[in-house]
Design a protein around this motif. Structure first.
Motif: not given
Length: 266
Positions: A204-210, A235-255
């Motif tokens: 969530l801290r990263q979302m404004p940048r995303v 509400t992301l399932d465990p696998s999807a949450f794990e994929r974006v859990s690092g808060a990487c900009t590009s991963e969150l942008l895809g979300q």
């Protein structure tokens, strides 16, 4: 610096030369790695290592490598080693091999740096923590050279390189004013032990940048709403949450784009 570690950066010789020769040598190294892995499940150490003189330049991003006829150290060509390895193995699913090869490379200064700045999937909090911790272990030798990363005309110090390539991690996991190395240490420590809730807050801290990178959103006001973001990430399932859990900009942008498409179907 760990006991016995050199203050100079040692690099595999297959990463040095003009572009054409490095391309050939890295493919050959990849085939060698794939062949040994097929035989016994391990990877061979590079046959020849060379010590880089202090201040020498290492090209770490293909986008700034315009003088390809010039002999240079080309770290980004580790990607071609991986392609050669996949060619040798000829397996439809290389994820497990990729993970093992990364772990093998992270035990070296050059490999640690390649995976820390390359944004290679997966970008989970756990994986990025391991990458940053590896770079921090080799900080002194990596500090001895300069880097070409974002501009072909500007050589960067290690602090500048990590600030430019891993700013997202520091902003998400250590949003304070402090030296780069200290922020990376804090970010790596927090990512390595992060709970689901702590990862959620980092995202969530990263979302404004995303959202500054999002283009063509049809439901901008909705996806920019922090309460909407929190609800969808929670509400992301465990696998999807794990994929974006690092808060990487590009991963969150895809979300974000996925949310926008879904809203268009409702």
């Amino acid at each position: 610096m760990t006991p016995g570690q050199s203050s100079s950066l040692r690099m595999p010789s297959f990463l040095h030369g003009d572009y054409s020769s490095v391309h050939q040598k890295t493919r050959k190294e990849g085939l060698r790695c794939g062949g040994q892995y097929r035989e016994d499940g391990s990877f061979p150490a590079p046959r020849q290592m060379s010590e880089m003189p202090p201040g020498e330049v290492l090209v770490v991003h293909e986008g700034v490598d315009f003088q390809r006829e010039r002999p240079a150290w080309r770290l980004y060509m580790v990607s071609n080693v991986k392609r050669g390895m996949w060619e040798a193995l000829d397996w439809p699913n290389t994820f497990e091999v990729d993970d093992l090869y990364e772990a093998f490379c992270r035990e070296t200064a050059w490999g640690a740096l390649y995976f820390a700045i390359g944004r290679t999937a997966p970008m989970s909090a756990e994986r990025v923590a391991l990458r940053l911790q590896s770079v921090l272990r080799f900080w002194e030798p990596l500090q001895s050279v300069r880097y070409l990363f974002s501009s072909p005309n500007a050589t960067l110090t290690l602090d500048e390189l990590m600030g430019a390539s891993c700013d997202w991690a520091m902003d998400a996991w250590c949003p304070v004013a402090a030296p780069v190395r200290a922020r990376l240490e804090t970010a790596a420590e927090r990512m390595g032990r992060a709970t689901r809730e702590e990862s959620l807050e980092a995202m969530l801290r990263q979302m404004p940048r995303v959202l500054t990178f999002a283009r063509g959103l049809k439901h901008q006001n909705v996806v920019a709403d922090p309460s909407f973001q929190r609800q969808r990430l929670s509400t992301l399932d465990p696998s999807a949450f794990e994929r974006v859990s690092g808060a990487c900009t590009s991963e969150l942008l895809g979300q974000v784009y996925a949310w926008d498409r879904l809203l268009g179907k409702q």
